[in-house]
Scaffold this active site. Sequence first.
Site, short mmCIF file in Angstrom:
data_model
loop_
_atom_site.label_atom_id
_atom_site.label_comp_id
_atom_site.label_asym_id
_atom_site.label_seq_id
_atom_site.Cartn_x
_atom_site.Cartn_y
_atom_site.Cartn_z
N HIS A 133 -7.03 -5.84 2.33
CA HIS A 133 -5.90 -5.25 3.05
C HIS A 133 -5.34 -6.30 4.01
CE1 HIS A 133 -6.79 -0.83 2.31
NE2 HIS A 133 -7.97 -1.36 2.02
N GLY B 126 -15.69 2.83 3.70
CA GLY B 126 -14.41 3.53 3.51
C GLY B 126 -13.67 3.12 2.26
N GLN B 127 -14.35 2.45 1.32
CA GLN B 127 -13.69 2.04 0.09
C GLN B 127 -13.44 3.26 -0.79
OE1 GLN B 127 -15.78 -0.97 -2.18
NE2 GLN B 127 -14.08 -1.20 -3.64
N ASN C 64 -12.72 -3.19 2.88
CA ASN C 64 -13.60 -2.02 2.93
C ASN C 64 -14.56 -2.08 1.74
OD1 ASN C 64 -12.16 -1.01 5.15
ND2 ASN C 64 -10.69 0.03 3.83
N HIS D 114 -10.42 -5.41 -3.16
CA HIS D 114 -9.08 -5.68 -2.63
C HIS D 114 -9.16 -6.03 -1.16
CE1 HIS D 114 -9.87 -1.36 -2.35
NE2 HIS D 114 -9.20 -1.38 -1.22
N ASP E 63 0.85 -1.19 0.00
CA ASP E 63 0.00 0.00 0.00
C ASP E 63 0.89 1.24 0.00
OD1 ASP E 63 -3.22 0.52 0.98
OD2 ASP E 63 -1.82 2.20 1.10
N ILE E 64 0.49 2.25 -0.78
CA ILE E 64 1.28 3.47 -0.91
C ILE E 64 1.26 4.30 0.37
CG2 ILE E 64 -0.50 5.06 -1.77
CD1 ILE E 64 1.49 5.81 -4.03
P1 5GP Z 1 -9.67 1.38 0.23
O1 5GP Z 1 -9.74 2.70 0.94
O2 5GP Z 1 -10.36 1.45 -1.12
O3 5GP Z 1 -10.08 0.20 1.04
O4 5GP Z 1 -8.13 1.14 -0.04
C1 5GP Z 1 -7.45 1.70 -1.10
C2 5GP Z 1 -6.00 1.65 -0.72
O5 5GP Z 1 -5.24 1.88 -1.91
C3 5GP Z 1 -5.58 2.73 0.29
O6 5GP Z 1 -5.05 2.11 1.45
C4 5GP Z 1 -4.54 3.55 -0.47
O7 5GP Z 1 -3.46 3.96 0.35
C5 5GP Z 1 -4.09 2.60 -1.57
N1 5GP Z 1 -3.64 3.26 -2.79
C6 5GP Z 1 -4.27 4.29 -3.43
N2 5GP Z 1 -3.59 4.60 -4.54
C7 5GP Z 1 -2.51 3.77 -4.59
C8 5GP Z 1 -1.43 3.63 -5.53
O8 5GP Z 1 -1.33 4.34 -6.54
N3 5GP Z 1 -0.52 2.67 -5.26
C9 5GP Z 1 -0.61 1.86 -4.16
N4 5GP Z 1 0.36 0.96 -3.99
N5 5GP Z 1 -1.61 1.97 -3.27
C10 5GP Z 1 -2.55 2.91 -3.49
#
Ligand code: 5GP
Length: 116
Positions: free
Chosen positions: A104, A95-96, A89, A102, A32-33
Site C-alpha cells: 500500500h 489485516g491482510q 499487511n 501487495h 485502491d477501490i
Molecule cells: P489488504 O487488506 O489485503 O492489505 O488490502 C487489500 C486492499 O485491496 C484493500 O485496501 C481494498 O480496498 C483493496 N481492494 C479490494 N478489492 C479491490 C478491487 O476489486 N479493486 C481495487 N482496486 N482494490 C480492491
Amino acid sequence: MSTGDCLFCKIIAGEIPSGKVYEDDDCYAFNDISPQAPTHVLIVPRKHIDSLDKAAAEDAELLGRLMLAAAEIARDKGFAEDGYRVVVNTNGDGGQTVFHLHVHLLGGRPFVFPPG
Ligand code: 5GP
Ligand code: ZN
C-alpha cells in the site's frame, strides 16, 4: 489459493478493470477501490505470491522493485518530499484481506499526529 481465483491476478490480467497508475515488467500498480488517503495505490508483483510470509530468498529483488516502484509513484504524484506511508499487511492479524502480496502506498495527507 490458485492464481485463477486471485482477485489481483485477474486485475493484472485485465480481466477486472482497475485504475492503473504504473506498470513495468515485474510490477503493476493501481488505485485502491476504498482509498484511505488522497492517494492510495496498491503495488503488486505480476508473480503471484500469497503474502510477505510466503516470499522466498529468490524474491528478494522483486521485493526491492516493489519498494522502488512505490517511491517512483510517490515522486510522480508530487508528495515524496512531504512524505508518505508504505504498508504491507500480512496474514490475519496484519489485516491482510487479499492474498496476493501487495504494497500500500498512502500519501497526500499527514499520518503523524499531531502534524509537524
Ligand atoms: P489488504 O487488506 O489485503 O492489505 O488490502 C487489500 C486492499 O485491496 C484493500 O485496501 C481494498 O480496498 C483493496 N481492494 C479490494 N478489492 C479491490 C478491487 O476489486 N479493486 C481495487 N482496486 N482494490 C480492491
Ligand atoms: Zn494473485
